[in-house]
Write a protein that holds these residues in place. Structure first.
Motif, short mmCIF file in Angstrom:
data_model
loop_
_atom_site.label_atom_id
_atom_site.label_comp_id
_atom_site.label_asym_id
_atom_site.label_seq_id
_atom_site.Cartn_x
_atom_site.Cartn_y
_atom_site.Cartn_z
N HIS A 65 0.88 -1.17 0.00
CA HIS A 65 0.00 0.00 0.00
C HIS A 65 0.92 1.22 0.00
O HIS A 65 1.75 1.36 0.90
CB HIS A 65 -0.87 -0.01 1.25
N GLU A 179 -11.71 -0.97 -7.68
CA GLU A 179 -12.49 -1.48 -6.54
C GLU A 179 -13.65 -0.54 -6.24
O GLU A 179 -13.48 0.67 -6.27
CB GLU A 179 -11.55 -1.57 -5.32
N HIS A 217 -17.89 -4.71 0.82
CA HIS A 217 -18.28 -3.41 0.27
C HIS A 217 -19.68 -3.35 -0.34
O HIS A 217 -19.91 -2.63 -1.30
CB HIS A 217 -17.25 -2.97 -0.78
N ASP A 286 -8.10 -8.56 2.44
CA ASP A 286 -8.02 -7.14 2.81
C ASP A 286 -8.68 -7.01 4.17
O ASP A 286 -9.89 -6.85 4.26
CB ASP A 286 -8.73 -6.27 1.75
C1 RM4 Z 1 -10.62 0.47 1.65
C2 RM4 Z 1 -10.52 -0.56 0.53
C3 RM4 Z 1 -9.12 -0.77 0.06
C4 RM4 Z 1 -8.12 -0.82 1.17
C5 RM4 Z 1 -8.31 0.31 2.14
C6 RM4 Z 1 -7.33 0.23 3.29
O1 RM4 Z 1 -11.86 0.40 2.29
O2 RM4 Z 1 -11.07 -1.78 0.97
O3 RM4 Z 1 -9.04 -1.96 -0.68
O4 RM4 Z 1 -6.87 -0.72 0.59
O5 RM4 Z 1 -9.62 0.30 2.62
#
Ligand code: RM4
Ligand code: MN
Length: 388
Positions: A65, A179, A217, A286
């Motif tokens: 990240h 995403e 999500h 995640d």
């Molecule tokens: C978000 C999303 C991303 C993640 C961040 C930390 O909600 O899920 O994939 O990288 O959070």
């Protein structure tokens, strides 16, 4: 029941990517609870991720990240990963933690902020070039909190412009993975709120743009396996971000809240050939382990994915197809439930032993002494956590 041996062959080839951020401190918006022994830098995160692979054998890569995992020398980070037996994987962009992004990043009404966000996305592609990562995963916190705050359509235009600039920047087999997330941190409109929006943007971008389904999500009650089946049919499913939710984006361990849903999702993946060794789907976790120890939390999660996958592979697809063709509702449902209700833990234990692993990864990790070692060794410095 479909063949046990056939299932084992697929399970042997399964790969699950770990999130570097799962090893750092995390919490809710109310409190981040620090844990002892937590990594102080990306090298230590990589070392922890390697432990998960060491005991499960199916988690050979760790996602980064950026900027949380920014380092001066990515080749050195890659070497450290290789020495520990794993590789660097997906690069996740972060355009949600800067004051400038209060009103959005790539959809911000201010062109200077949009430029800054785009530059960060380009910088992430540069990181991919250095690490050899295939996938750039984009999640945008962009949206609005109040009706009238900004023009919904104009924000889509800005988003499309940024995405296409990033897509143009990719080379070779690099992919853009978009995403979606229903809400949070924006509470009124979100600029990429659902699979349909992500799909529409990816369709316009081209072949190497795919959708990421983060299982946390969606609105409660959403049929995620339908989304998965649809995207697979269109060859637009690029990745999973696995986790579980009870309420919103809880980021709990995958398979903890609803193992049956995870099974149903993985059955659709298996049915579409998505578990084959050359699969174009990235299976990632995640998650955040706020109150439980992190490395065992990741090990448990990997095992939960394996168990759901094994059950999905045990579905007698011939019997299912026959029952479906005959309109035998209860028979078809029974075939699926038989597989789901199978205890696959002995099969997975056997598979591990055949691969030279301990049949019980949780116990083996606990016995290894690694947890005690990092608590003793990682003294001083600043622990990684949200924002680092
Ligand atoms: C978000 C999303 C991303 C993640 C961040 C930390 O909600 O899920 O994939 O990288 O959070
Ligand atoms: Mn995610």
């Amino acid at each position: 029941m479909a063949g046990r041996e056939a299932a084992k062959n697929v399970l042997r080839a399964q790969r699950i990517e770990l999130p570097s951020w799962a090893f750092g401190n995390s919490g809710t918006r109310f409190k981040v609870f620090a844990q002892q022994g937590v990594p102080r830098d990306p090298f230590e995160k990589v070392a922890d991720a390697a432990q998960v692979h060491r005991f499960t054998g199916v988690a050979p890569s760790v996602a980064l990240h950026i900027p949380w995992d920014q380092v001066a020398d990515y080749a050195a980070l890659g070497r450290a990963a290789a020495d520990a037996g794993i590789a660097l994987g997906t690069v996740n962009a972060n355009v949600f933690q800067d004051d400038d992004y209060k009103l959005g990043s790539v959809t911000n009404p201010d062109p200077a902020v949009r430029r800054k966000a785009l530059d960060h996305l380009f910088a992430c592609v540069d990181v991919m070039d250095l690490t050899g990562s295939r996938d750039l995963k984009l999640w945008f916190s962009d949206g609005t909190n109040y009706p009238g705050q900004d023009d919904i359509r104009a924000r889509q235009d800005r988003l499309a412009e940024a995405l296409s600039a990033v897509y143009e920047r990719l080379s070779g087999d690099q992919r853009l993975i978009l995403e979606y997330k229903l809400f949070e941190p924006a509470f009124y409109t979100t600029d990429v709120p659902d699979w349909g929006t992500a799909y529409a943007h990816c369709l316009r971008l081209g072949e190497r743009a795919r959708v990421c389904v983060d299982t946390g999500h969606h609105a409660p009650g959403t049929n995620i396996e339908f989304i998965v089946a649809f995207l697979l049919r269109e060859q637009k499913l690029g990745a999973f971000d696995f986790n579980s939710r009870f309420y919103a984006d809880d980021d709990l361990m995958v398979g903890a809240a609803d193992p049956f849903q995870l099974f149903r999702i993985l059955f659709e993946v298996a049915r579409a050939g998505g578990l084959a060794a050359d699969s174009q789907i990235a299976f990632m976790l995640d998650q955040c382990h706020n109150i439980e120890p992190k490395i065992p939390g990741q090990i448990r999660s990997v095992m939960n994915v394996q168990e759901a996958t094994a059950k999905a592979l045990l579905v007698d697809t011939e019997a299912l197809a026959a029952a479906q063709a005959a309109g035998d509702v209860l028979g078809a449902n029974g075939v699926l439930m038989d597989a789901f209700n199978t205890d696959v833990r002995p099969l997975l234990a056997e598979l591990r032993e055949e691969g030279g692993l301990d049949p019980d990864p949780m116990a083996a990790y606990a016995r290894s002494g690694y947890a005690e070692r990092i608590v003793a060794e990682r003294v001083g410095g600043t622990q990684a956590g949200w924002g680092a």
